[in-house]
Write an enzyme that holds these catalytic residues in place. Structure first.
Site, PDB file in Angstrom:
ATOM      1  N   HIS A  33     -40.679  16.443 -77.142  1.00  0.00           N
ATOM      2  CA  HIS A  33     -41.822  15.696 -77.687  1.00  0.00           C
ATOM      3  C   HIS A  33     -42.931  16.670 -78.085  1.00  0.00           C
ATOM      4  O   HIS A  33     -43.752  17.063 -77.240  1.00  0.00           O
ATOM      5  CB  HIS A  33     -42.339  14.705 -76.643  1.00  0.00           C
ATOM      6  N   HIS A 475     -39.517 -17.068 -53.262  1.00  0.00           N
ATOM      7  CA  HIS A 475     -39.929 -16.148 -52.213  1.00  0.00           C
ATOM      8  C   HIS A 475     -38.772 -15.750 -51.292  1.00  0.00           C
ATOM      9  O   HIS A 475     -38.983 -14.958 -50.365  1.00  0.00           O
ATOM     10  CB  HIS A 475     -41.044 -16.772 -51.370  1.00  0.00           C
TER      11      HIS A 475
END
Length: 663
Positions: A33, A475
């Site tokens: 990059h 949950h």
């Protein structure tokens, strides 16, 4: 400093060397990059040339400034700086960028390359690590600094890009840092307005300055190529303003290259002609991997200054240690991180109830540990009253002070994970953090980086199964335990009762990597069979809990709350004349580390019909029970109902298990 007045000429040459080394390393590797190294070279030159207080020949100096590249894809920038500054990153290492087993991998890795302070790459986590490191150094300063003896004075500098600022973790940790008043933290925003897919304007209308001001940060804006502006703002940053600082630096991605200002500059080599054109633009040497002699001399001189700074600090510490011998002894305990020699004995002697939930016994153990382990600290993602992570008689760490051991992270699970990684990376603390097991998914990527970095972070995950009942499937964790077991290097310890819980904590504190402690919400009976010396039983990851009295018909494998169920089922099967063995498997990872003879004594040979009993996904169990084994598991999601009703619905009762085994 080496040069008392700002020398823009040498800074220009340093930034030029950073650009040249970076783009040539990327070009040689055929990947990388170049956008950030070209866009931020001037900022990096100023940081490594005039700001950072460190000693590259002693990268572990405890009072060093830390630099974290959160935008880890720009690693060529960091490696170039480390090489120039004098760290153990050679020119050959630069030329081996992104090659197999090199010191310069595609993204920075803690412990792999000298001078790298955090494993970064997944965007935003480096910012969280920086917050954690800054928190750690604030704690050290509060504990050990005394008037006239500034032992801990370091700063944490973090460079991040647009991607880091968009990730949700950035919001979590920066909000927390503002509330905590981390005035030793400086975050630099590489603000170039470009993302991989195009322009920031296409995806965001956010006012970053206003957001950070709302977080109680001090915000400065500068031209990322104006050295005089850098001198002014970093001078303020070094002195501090009583709050964390954000420096918004306006930059150009791929600055000076044919792709400057374009998303095309982000993630691909420039090509031979592109490199040549960029070098012409910046008037860089035609020779490859060239570093000007003036730059080499500058950093050689600076290295002398760096060593002198550490020596002066060491002299201060020596005088301080004589003035405050008890404080020095406590300081050594932090640095050495040794466990008390009698810790195992104290845990063994701790009285445990006949029945207790996993979260409750863990909290009781935590109170004992906190008294004897000075660098143990932690908290919860707004659930300390429920997950048992609060240390009694200890203050809360934050803007009111940094002498406590409790951290309130708020509902910021991912942020908590990254901050804990930062704390652990200082090599000074044993951080732990808690939430419900089902929410481990929120911080999973930080757990992965803890494992990759071999950080001794402890996760306290409670409410571990469908047996939490009425809260229902949102949950009730089903796949989380197996998901965590899939992370290399992470130990997942699901204790059956109070006896195994003591071993779980002891094991976690001795491990040089991360551990997930899995606890029940409901009470579990304390079994006589689990009460064994720490060198046996649960400490080996898996062990024979109930030995067969007849030739084996069934071998029952279980973890956590299902171990007592397996014992009850075995009792019923024995009364039916069956030979039954019960194996408790609290930690697969530890079991797999045992020698082959031991493992064969537990799970080898003819074990009859093999059966796993765990209230979660069966994925992975067939390694132990075989393809013809029986998995008593939960293959869908849970249900809302009382724990008793849910257990009956999914067959986690003695009758339900027997029905599946004997039908």
């Amino acid at each position: 400093m080496v040069i008392k007045e700002l020398d823009t000429d040498i800074l220009g040459k340093i930034s030029g060397a950073i650009k040249q080394l970076s783009i040539e390393a990327i070009q040689k590797a055929g990947s990388g990059h170049p956008g950030m190294p070209l866009g931020c070279a001037e900022l990096a030159a100023y940081l490594y040339g005039f700001v950072l207080k460190h000693n590259p020949k002693n990268p572990n100096w405890i009072n060093r400034d830390r630099f974290i590249l959160s935008a880890g894809h720009g690693s060529a920038l960091l490696y170039s700086c480390l090489h120039l500054a004098g760290y153990n990153v050679s020119m050959e290492d630069i030329q081996c960028f992104r090659q197999l087993h090199s010191k310069t991998p595609g993204h920075p890795e803690l412990g792999h390359t000298e001078g790298v302070e955090a494993t970064t790459g997944p965007l935003g986590q480096g910012v969280g690590n920086a917050v954690g490191i800054a928190l750690g150094m604030k704690i050290m300063a509060a504990r050990f600094n005394r008037p006239g003896f500034p032992i801990f004075t370091s700063k944490v500098y973090c460079l991040a890009g647009d991607g880091c600022f968009m990730e949700g973790i950035n919001h979590e940790v920066c909000s927390w840092a503002g509330r905590a008043g981390l005035d030793n933290l400086v975050l630099i925003y590489d603000y170039n307005g470009i993302v991989l897919d195009g322009s920031m304007e296409e995806i965001s209308c956010e006012d970053v300055k206003a957001r950070f001001q709302a977080y109680a940060w001090e915000v400065f804006e500068i031209d990322g190529y104006d050295f005089h502006a850098m001198e002014k703002v970093f001078d303020i940053a070094k002195r501090g303003v009583g709050k964390p600082i954000l420096i918004i630096a306006k930059t150009v991605i791929g600055h000076g290259s044919p792709r400057a200002g374009s998303s095309k500059a982000h993630g691909a080599p420039l090509g031979e002609e592109g490199v040549a054109e960029t070098k012409r633009y910046w008037n860089l040497a035609e020779d490859k991997f060239f570093v000007p002699r003036s730059v080499e001399k500058f950093f050689a001189d600076k290295l002398h200054e760096d060593r002198k700074s550490e020596e002066e600090w060491a002299d201060t510490v020596r005088v301080w240690s004589k003035h405050f011998p008890d404080l020095h002894k406590e300081f050594l305990a932090f640095v050495e991180k040794g466990l008390p020699e009698d810790l195992e004995q104290k845990l063994r002697e701790m009285k445990v109830p006949e029945a207790v939930s996993g979260r409750a016994i863990s909290n009781k153990i935590l109170q004992l540990l906190a008294k004897d382990i000075p660098n143990l600290l932690g908290g919860s993602a707004d659930l300390s009253s429920s997950d048992g992570t609060f240390i009694s008689d200890e203050d809360i760490v934050g803007i009111e002070g940094f002498l406590g051991k409790n951290i309130k992270y708020g509902v910021r699970e991912f942020g908590m994970g990254a901050i804990m990684n930062g704390l652990a990376s200082t090599k000074l603390f044993r951080p732990y953090g808690g939430t419900f097991l089902v929410f481990s998914d929120y911080l999973r990527n930080s757990i992965r980086l803890a494992a990759l970095s071999k950080l001794p972070v402890i996760y306290q995950f409670t409410h571990d199964s469908i047996f939490i009942g009425e809260d229902g499937p949102t949950h009730q964790p089903v796949e989380q335990i197996m998901s965590l077991r899939a992370i290399p290097g992470l130990r997942v310890f699901r204790a059956a009762d109070a006896h195994e819980a003591r071993v779980a904590w002891f094991s976690a504190l001795r491990y040089k990597g991360p551990t997930a402690l899995i606890w029940s919400r409901q009470n579990l009976p304390t079994l006589d069979e689990t009460d064994r010396p720490f060198s046996e039983g649960a400490a080996r990851g898996g062990y024979v809990l109930v030995r067969e009295r007849r030739p084996l018909d069934f071998t029952l494998f279980a973890t956590g709350s299902e171990v007592c169920l397996a014992v009850e089922v075995a009792r019923e099967l024995s009364q039916l004349g069956k030979g039954v063995r019960v194996i408790s498997m609290p930690c697969w990872e530890i079991f797999e580390e045992q020698d082959e003879d031991y493992k064969n004594s537990v799970v080898g040979g003819n074990l009859g019909k093999r059966v796993s009993i765990e209230a979660g996904s069966s994925l992975g169990w067939f390694k132990y029970i075989g393809l013809d084994g029986i998995a008593i598991s939960v293959e869908g999601f849970g249900l809302s109902g009382s724990p008793k009703q849910v257990a009956e619905e999914f067959g986690f009762t003695v009758h339900g298990v027997l029905e599946q085994l004997l039908s």
